[in-house]
Design an enzyme around this catalytic site. Structure first.
Site, PDB file in Angstrom:
ATOM      1  N   GLU A  63       0.786  -1.292  -0.052  1.00 52.57           N
ATOM      2  CA  GLU A  63      -0.013   0.009  -0.148  1.00 52.57           C
ATOM      3  C   GLU A  63       0.975   1.199   0.136  1.00 52.57           C
ATOM      4  O   GLU A  63       2.300   1.080   0.310  1.00 52.57           O
ATOM      5  CB  GLU A  63      -0.858  -0.023   1.090  1.00 52.57           C
ATOM      6  CG  GLU A  63      -1.931  -1.323   1.141  1.00 52.57           C
ATOM      7  CD  GLU A  63      -2.982  -1.369   2.280  1.00 52.57           C
ATOM      8  OE1 GLU A  63      -3.084  -0.658   3.263  1.00 52.57           O
ATOM      9  OE2 GLU A  63      -3.786  -1.989   2.030  1.00 52.57           O
ATOM     10  N   ASN A  64       0.197   2.574  -0.136  1.00 51.61           N
ATOM     11  CA  ASN A  64       1.112   3.698  -0.151  1.00 51.61           C
ATOM     12  C   ASN A  64       0.028   4.690   0.384  1.00 51.61           C
ATOM     13  O   ASN A  64      -1.286   4.774   0.219  1.00 51.61           O
ATOM     14  CB  ASN A  64       1.226   4.024  -1.969  1.00 51.61           C
ATOM     15  CG  ASN A  64       2.312   5.039  -1.662  1.00 51.61           C
ATOM     16  OD1 ASN A  64       1.694   6.322  -1.773  1.00 51.61           O
ATOM     17  ND2 ASN A  64       3.426   4.974  -1.746  1.00 51.61           N
ATOM     18  N   TYR A  67      -3.035   6.241  -2.023  1.00 52.59           N
ATOM     19  CA  TYR A  67      -3.731   5.078  -2.109  1.00 52.59           C
ATOM     20  C   TYR A  67      -3.690   4.279  -3.243  1.00 52.59           C
ATOM     21  O   TYR A  67      -3.356   3.077  -3.527  1.00 52.59           O
ATOM     22  CB  TYR A  67      -5.350   5.183  -1.783  1.00 52.59           C
ATOM     23  CG  TYR A  67      -5.579   5.377  -0.054  1.00 52.59           C
ATOM     24  CD1 TYR A  67      -4.507   5.615   0.866  1.00 52.59           C
ATOM     25  CD2 TYR A  67      -6.759   5.330   0.593  1.00 52.59           C
ATOM     26  CE1 TYR A  67      -4.608   5.814   1.885  1.00 52.59           C
ATOM     27  CE2 TYR A  67      -7.078   5.527   1.852  1.00 52.59           C
ATOM     28  CZ  TYR A  67      -5.809   5.627   2.714  1.00 52.59           C
ATOM     29  OH  TYR A  67      -5.994   5.932   3.765  1.00 52.59           O
ATOM     30  N   CYS A  72      -2.171  -4.747  -5.644  1.00 51.56           N
ATOM     31  CA  CYS A  72      -2.574  -5.762  -4.961  1.00 51.56           C
ATOM     32  C   CYS A  72      -1.573  -6.852  -5.113  1.00 51.56           C
ATOM     33  O   CYS A  72      -0.619  -6.974  -5.672  1.00 51.56           O
ATOM     34  CB  CYS A  72      -3.787  -6.314  -5.502  1.00 51.56           C
ATOM     35  SG  CYS A  72      -5.295  -5.477  -5.646  1.00 51.56           S
ATOM     36  N   GLU A  74      -1.899 -10.153  -6.036  1.00 47.30           N
ATOM     37  CA  GLU A  74      -1.933 -10.919  -7.170  1.00 47.30           C
ATOM     38  C   GLU A  74      -0.899 -10.267  -8.463  1.00 47.30           C
ATOM     39  O   GLU A  74      -0.178 -10.912  -8.775  1.00 47.30           O
ATOM     40  CB  GLU A  74      -3.352 -11.004  -7.694  1.00 47.30           C
ATOM     41  CG  GLU A  74      -4.179 -11.845  -6.804  1.00 47.30           C
ATOM     42  CD  GLU A  74      -4.825 -10.944  -5.770  1.00 47.30           C
ATOM     43  OE1 GLU A  74      -4.198 -10.004  -5.338  1.00 47.30           O
ATOM     44  OE2 GLU A  74      -6.097 -11.197  -5.640  1.00 47.30           O
ATOM     45  N   CYS A 111      -9.347  -8.711  -7.259  1.00 44.72           N
ATOM     46  CA  CYS A 111     -10.291  -7.659  -7.659  1.00 44.72           C
ATOM     47  C   CYS A 111     -10.247  -7.736  -9.150  1.00 44.72           C
ATOM     48  O   CYS A 111      -9.811  -8.440  -9.927  1.00 44.72           O
ATOM     49  CB  CYS A 111      -9.709  -6.282  -7.440  1.00 44.72           C
ATOM     50  SG  CYS A 111      -7.911  -5.880  -8.004  1.00 44.72           S
ATOM     51  N   CYS A 114      -7.036  -7.156 -10.952  1.00 41.50           N
ATOM     52  CA  CYS A 114      -6.260  -8.321 -11.007  1.00 41.50           C
ATOM     53  C   CYS A 114      -6.579  -9.312 -11.898  1.00 41.50           C
ATOM     54  O   CYS A 114      -5.863 -10.166 -12.613  1.00 41.50           O
ATOM     55  CB  CYS A 114      -5.910  -8.600  -9.573  1.00 41.50           C
ATOM     56  SG  CYS A 114      -4.977  -7.651  -8.707  1.00 41.50           S
TER      57      CYS A 114
HETATM   58  N1  THU Z   1      -6.005  -6.662  -2.145  1.00 43.93           N
HETATM   59  C1  THU Z   1      -5.251  -7.522  -2.545  1.00 43.93           C
HETATM   60  O1  THU Z   1      -3.893  -7.383  -2.465  1.00 43.93           O
HETATM   61  N2  THU Z   1      -5.887  -8.368  -3.362  1.00 43.93           N
HETATM   62  C2  THU Z   1      -7.181  -8.630  -3.586  1.00 43.93           C
HETATM   63  O2  THU Z   1      -7.614  -9.637  -4.086  1.00 43.93           O
HETATM   64  C3  THU Z   1      -7.925  -7.701  -2.945  1.00 43.93           C
HETATM   65  C4  THU Z   1      -7.474  -6.478  -2.459  1.00 43.93           C
HETATM   66  C5  THU Z   1      -5.455  -5.430  -1.062  1.00 43.93           C
HETATM   67  C6  THU Z   1      -5.743  -4.145  -1.904  1.00 43.93           C
HETATM   68  C7  THU Z   1      -5.444  -3.293  -0.652  1.00 43.93           C
HETATM   69  O3  THU Z   1      -4.146  -3.136  -0.104  1.00 43.93           O
HETATM   70  C8  THU Z   1      -6.265  -4.212   0.769  1.00 43.93           C
HETATM   71  O4  THU Z   1      -6.206  -5.525   0.047  1.00 43.93           O
HETATM   72  C9  THU Z   1      -7.651  -3.726   0.823  1.00 43.93           C
HETATM   73  O5  THU Z   1      -8.200  -3.444  -0.166  1.00 43.93           O
END
Ligand code: THU
Length: 156
Positions: A63-64, A67, A72, A74, A111, A114
Site C-alpha cells: 500500500e501507499n 492510495y 494488490c 496478485e 479484484c 487483477c
Molecule cells: N487486495 C489485494 O491485494 N488483493 C485482492 O484480491 C483484494 C484486495 C489488497 C488491496 C489493499 O491493499 C487491501 O487488499 C484492501 O483492499
C-alpha cells in the site's frame, strides 16, 4: 435471445482436501501475506504463482499513502514472476489468501483489475491459469481458468 453463463469451480473445505502441490502453493501465499505492507487497510493479502517448471513466485499487497499507487498481491506476484523469469513457459496456478486486521486467515477473491491482468497472461500462454481462492480453514475455491472469473473481459 437470452443466454445463460455457467461457471464451474471446485470447492475444497480444508487444507487436507487440496492436492499436495496446491497445498504447497496455498501455504506459500499465506507465508507471503505476512510480509504485506498494509498500514492503511490492515488487510494483508498473499499470492503465490506456480510457474510451469514448478517454481513458485510470491507477492503481497503493497500500500501507499497515495492510495491508488499501491498494488494488490496478485499483480505484485505475477509482475515479479514475469520480470524475473521472462523465459518461463507460463503459469499453472495462482493461490490467494487474506489475513484480516485481527491476524486471522480469510478468503480473498481477486479484484477486477487483477482479473484483467491475470486474463492477459492466460491469453498469452493459451492455456488456463488455475486460480485458488483460499479460505479461512486452509481449503480453497478453485477455478480452472481466469476466464471463469472474468467472462467477456477486454482484449484486443
Ligand atoms: N487486495 C489485494 O491485494 N488483493 C485482492 O484480491 C483484494 C484486495 C489488497 C488491496 C489493499 O491493499 C487491501 O487488499 C484492501 O483492499
Amino acid at each position: 435471445m437470452d443466454k445463460e453463463l455457467t461457471i464451474r469451480y471446485s470447492e475444497y473445505a480444508k487444507a487436507n482436501d487440496l492436492t499436495p502441490s496446491d497445498r504447497e502453493l496455498a501455504e506459500a501465499a499465506e507465508r507471503s501475506a505476512q510480509f504485506a505492507y498494509a498500514p492503511y487497510s490492515h488487510f494483508k493479502v498473499g499470492a503465490a504463482v506456480r510457474l510451469s517448471d514448478g517454481r513458485i513466485v510470491c507477492g503481497n499487497n503493497q500500500e501507499n499513502a497515495a492510495y491508488p499507487s499501491g498494488l494488490c498481491a496478485e499483480r505484485t506476484a505475477l509482475f515479479a514472476a514475469s520480470a524475473q523469469y521472462p523465459d518461463a513457459d507460463g503459469y499453472d496456478a495462482i493461490a490467494i489468501v487474506g489475513i484480516d486486521a485481527e491476524g486471522h486467515r480469510c478468503e480473498a477473491s481477486p479484484c477486477g483489475a487483477c482479473r484483467q491482468v491475470m486474463a492477459e497472461y492466460e491469453q498469452r500462454q493459451r492455456r488456463g491459469i488455475r486460480v485458488l481462492c483460499c479460505n479461512a480453514d486452509g481449503g480453497a475455491r478453485v477455478f480452472g481458468s481466469v476466464r471463469d472469473l472474468l467472462p467477456f473481459g477486454f482484449e484486443f
